[in-house]
Design a protein around this motif. Structure first.
Motif, mmCIF file in Angstrom:
data_model
loop_
_atom_site.group_PDB
_atom_site.id
_atom_site.type_symbol
_atom_site.label_atom_id
_atom_site.label_comp_id
_atom_site.label_asym_id
_atom_site.label_seq_id
_atom_site.Cartn_x
_atom_site.Cartn_y
_atom_site.Cartn_z
ATOM 1 N N VAL A 250 -1.335 19.854 13.377
ATOM 2 C CA VAL A 250 -2.726 20.223 13.123
ATOM 3 C C VAL A 250 -3.636 19.205 13.793
ATOM 4 C CG1 VAL A 250 -4.490 20.602 11.357
ATOM 5 C CG2 VAL A 250 -2.134 21.327 10.938
ATOM 6 N N GLU A 251 -4.622 19.694 14.518
ATOM 7 C CA GLU A 251 -5.559 18.793 15.182
ATOM 8 C C GLU A 251 -6.724 18.429 14.279
ATOM 9 O OE1 GLU A 251 -7.014 16.357 18.117
ATOM 10 O OE2 GLU A 251 -5.084 17.402 18.041
ATOM 11 N N THR A 252 -7.309 19.459 13.624
ATOM 12 C CA THR A 252 -8.485 19.226 12.789
ATOM 13 C C THR A 252 -8.317 19.911 11.448
ATOM 14 O OG1 THR A 252 -9.887 19.138 14.752
ATOM 15 C CG2 THR A 252 -10.992 19.454 12.631
ATOM 16 N N VAL A 253 -8.583 19.184 10.370
ATOM 17 C CA VAL A 253 -8.483 19.711 9.009
ATOM 18 C C VAL A 253 -9.859 19.651 8.353
ATOM 19 C CG1 VAL A 253 -7.664 19.148 6.681
ATOM 20 C CG2 VAL A 253 -6.048 19.296 8.559
ATOM 21 N N VAL B 10 -7.877 23.170 5.175
ATOM 22 C CA VAL B 10 -7.715 24.301 6.090
ATOM 23 C C VAL B 10 -7.617 23.794 7.527
ATOM 24 C CG1 VAL B 10 -8.817 26.379 7.009
ATOM 25 C CG2 VAL B 10 -8.904 25.913 4.569
ATOM 26 N N ASP B 11 -6.642 24.344 8.260
ATOM 27 C CA ASP B 11 -6.526 24.056 9.687
ATOM 28 C C ASP B 11 -7.667 24.753 10.416
ATOM 29 O OD1 ASP B 11 -5.829 23.640 12.307
ATOM 30 O OD2 ASP B 11 -4.022 24.878 12.254
ATOM 31 N N CYS B 12 -8.500 24.003 11.078
ATOM 32 C CA CYS B 12 -9.693 24.569 11.724
ATOM 33 C C CYS B 12 -9.339 25.587 12.801
ATOM 34 C CB CYS B 12 -10.537 23.438 12.315
ATOM 35 S SG CYS B 12 -12.087 23.971 13.063
ATOM 36 N N ALA B 13 -8.247 25.350 13.525
ATOM 37 C CA ALA B 13 -7.905 26.220 14.651
ATOM 38 C C ALA B 13 -7.350 27.566 14.218
ATOM 39 C CB ALA B 13 -6.898 25.513 15.564
ATOM 40 N N THR B 14 -6.519 27.578 13.169
ATOM 41 C CA THR B 14 -5.832 28.809 12.780
ATOM 42 C C THR B 14 -6.352 29.416 11.481
ATOM 43 O OG1 THR B 14 -4.135 27.590 11.545
ATOM 44 C CG2 THR B 14 -3.737 27.970 13.895
ATOM 45 N N ARG B 15 -7.255 28.716 10.784
ATOM 46 C CA ARG B 15 -7.747 29.138 9.466
ATOM 47 C C ARG B 15 -6.627 29.201 8.430
ATOM 48 N NH1 ARG B 15 -12.631 31.853 9.159
ATOM 49 N NH2 ARG B 15 -12.227 31.759 6.906
ATOM 50 N N TRP C 140 -0.442 16.081 8.415
ATOM 51 C CA TRP C 140 -1.391 15.104 8.938
ATOM 52 C C TRP C 140 -2.158 15.689 10.105
ATOM 53 C CZ3 TRP C 140 1.325 9.637 8.990
ATOM 54 C CH2 TRP C 140 1.640 9.293 7.673
ATOM 55 N N ALA C 141 -3.385 15.237 10.286
ATOM 56 C CA ALA C 141 -4.229 15.723 11.373
ATOM 57 C C ALA C 141 -4.900 14.551 12.065
ATOM 58 C CB ALA C 141 -5.284 16.687 10.832
ATOM 59 N N ALA C 142 -5.403 14.817 13.265
ATOM 60 C CA ALA C 142 -6.100 13.773 14.019
ATOM 61 C C ALA C 142 -7.504 13.556 13.475
ATOM 62 C CB ALA C 142 -6.150 14.145 15.499
ATOM 63 N N THR C 143 -8.148 14.637 13.004
ATOM 64 C CA THR C 143 -9.519 14.546 12.519
ATOM 65 C C THR C 143 -9.657 15.318 11.212
ATOM 66 O OG1 THR C 143 -10.291 14.489 14.813
ATOM 67 C CG2 THR C 143 -11.954 14.873 13.109
#
Length: 205
Positions: free
Chosen positions: A95-98, A119-124, A144-147
């Motif tokens: 996951v890149e952004t949460v 929530v994963d921003c990219a995939t909802r 874990w996510a980067a942002t």
């Protein structure tokens, strides 16, 4: 009528009804009681599935019970059993952004509790959604996510994040999780904002 024990057909007399309403018989030869056509105990699968479907549609347990003519505790048991049989929800491995948000509600004797959602921003895709007493539990056990984006609630400022955490004042970076929580408020009766609508247990929530 034939006795299933001595197999005699004469001297078979009616002997009242069992709790489900089935006719009982008594054999005058072997003095034993039997029920040739017992009614099934409990509710059929169609009724159970209807209760689950109504629960998914957002109807609360007591209203479902009144609609189907069953006990409300039976409805709660069916929904719980059905949920236990469901496969785990798919969660992305990377996951890149949460986006983070919380639902404030009550359990038991109006004890406050938060339902945390990530929530994963990219995939909802919802990567975490359950009750927790501490934000750190969510951060340590979910993907874990980067942002991480959240609002400026003090709860989020105390966490230790795997990536960068940004507290935003607008909903431009948290619209996905806000939308999911809004749907939960709308469709789930136990999360309604009315003060009298609250869950009786953490497990049910």
């Amino acid at each position: 009528m034939t006795c299933p024990y001595c197999h005699r057909t004469d001297w078979q007399v009616k002997n009242g009804f069992n709790p489900s309403g089935s006719q009982r018989w008594r054999c005058q030869h072997c003095r034993r009681t039997y029920t040739p056509d017992p009614k099934p105990i409990g509710y059929d699968q169609a009724t159970r599935l209807a209760a689950v479907n109504l629960s998914v549609d957002g109807m609360n347990s007591r209203r479902i019970a009144r609609t189907l003519g069953v006990n409300h505790q039976s409805v709660a048991n069916w929904v719980k059993a059905h949920a236990a049989c469901l496969p785990p929800a798919p969660v992305p491995t990377q996951v890149e952004t949460v986006e983070l948000d919380e639902l404030f509600t009550f359990v038991g004797e109006k004890k406050p509790v938060y339902l945390m959602t990530a929530v994963d921003c990219a995939t909802r895709c919802i990567v975490w959604e359950r009750t927790t007493e501490a934000l750190q539990t969510l951060l340590d056990t979910s993907v874990w996510a980067a942002t991480y984006f959240s609002d400026a609630f003090n709860l989020y400022l105390s966490g230790v994040y795997a990536g960068v955490h940004q507290a935003v004042s607008s909903k431009s970076q948290t619209y996905s999780v806000e939308a999911d929580n809004a749907e939960l408020r709308h469709y789930l009766a136990r999360l309604a904002r009315a003060s009298r609508c609250f869950s009786r247990s953490i497990e049910a929530l």
